[in-house]
Design a protein around this motif. Structure first.
Motif, short mmCIF file in Angstrom:
data_model
loop_
_atom_site.label_atom_id
_atom_site.label_comp_id
_atom_site.label_asym_id
_atom_site.label_seq_id
_atom_site.Cartn_x
_atom_site.Cartn_y
_atom_site.Cartn_z
N SER A 219 13.53 11.87 7.04
CA SER A 219 13.93 13.14 7.66
C SER A 219 13.88 14.31 6.66
N GLU A 220 13.87 14.00 5.37
CA GLU A 220 13.79 15.05 4.35
C GLU A 220 12.36 15.25 3.83
N GLY A 221 11.41 14.58 4.48
CA GLY A 221 10.00 14.74 4.10
C GLY A 221 9.56 13.92 2.90
N ARG A 222 10.38 12.95 2.49
CA ARG A 222 10.00 12.09 1.37
C ARG A 222 9.30 10.83 1.89
N VAL A 223 8.38 10.33 1.09
CA VAL A 223 7.58 9.17 1.48
C VAL A 223 8.45 7.91 1.49
N THR A 224 8.46 7.22 2.63
CA THR A 224 9.14 5.92 2.71
C THR A 224 8.14 4.78 2.75
N LEU A 225 6.89 5.08 3.17
CA LEU A 225 5.83 4.07 3.20
C LEU A 225 4.51 4.73 2.86
N HIS A 226 3.79 4.11 1.94
CA HIS A 226 2.41 4.51 1.62
C HIS A 226 1.60 3.22 1.71
N ALA A 227 0.85 3.06 2.79
CA ALA A 227 0.05 1.84 3.00
C ALA A 227 -1.42 2.21 2.94
N ASP A 228 -2.11 1.65 1.93
CA ASP A 228 -3.55 1.93 1.76
C ASP A 228 -4.38 0.89 2.49
N TYR A 229 -5.40 1.37 3.19
CA TYR A 229 -6.34 0.50 3.89
C TYR A 229 -7.74 0.82 3.36
N TRP A 230 -8.32 -0.16 2.69
CA TRP A 230 -9.67 0.00 2.15
C TRP A 230 -10.31 -1.37 2.02
#
Length: 143
Positions: A101-112
């Motif tokens: 809700s504060e705009g901070r990243v909770t998940l960064h999932a890379d697909y490659w």
């Protein structure tokens, strides 16, 4: 600038000296995952990037496009890096980013496509290239 755009800009400008600057954009329990890792926590999230800079030279992320959603969005990018083991790598991918809700990243999932990296490895690379040729249409451009 939206939180997703700010995060994408930070990734595109990332250097070994600015990895810790990502900390302010991450939640305390941020999750990072890609074809080789799944880690939880801001400190270990940043170690993924520090490790990458330790293993590779001339690393860059070029951001091509953002698609925002209510929860965060997607970043379409090209990664470049060089190592003695793999030579110059150029990999296109997508990151799914979820924000709190504060705009901070909770998940960064890379697909490659990890086979792009694996086919550069001695012995294994020969097997993967052979499998790709057998599964592809004869008219298909090689990847």
């Amino acid at each position: 600038m939206t939180p997703l755009a700010r995060y994408a800009k930070a990734l595109s400008e990332l250097t070994p000296d600015t990895v810790n600057a990502l900390a302010g954009l991450l939640s305390e329990n941020a999750v990072f995952c890609d074809p080789f890792n799944r880690v939880t926590g801001r400190a270990v999230f940043l170690r993924i990037f520090e490790d990458m800079y330790g293993r590779l030279e001339d690393v860059s992320f070029e951001v091509h496009q953002l698609a925002e959603t209510e929860q965060g969005g997607f970043i379409y990018w090209t990664f470049r890096g060089d190592s003695k083991l793999t030579g110059l790598l150029r990999i296109e991918g997508i990151s799914r980013v979820v924000l709190d809700s504060e705009g901070r990243v909770t998940l960064h999932a890379d697909y490659w496509d990890a086979s792009v990296l694996l086919e550069r490895l001695p012995l294994l690379g020969r097997v993967i290239r052979r499998i790709r040729r057998k599964l592809a249409l004869p008219e298909s451009d090689s990847l």
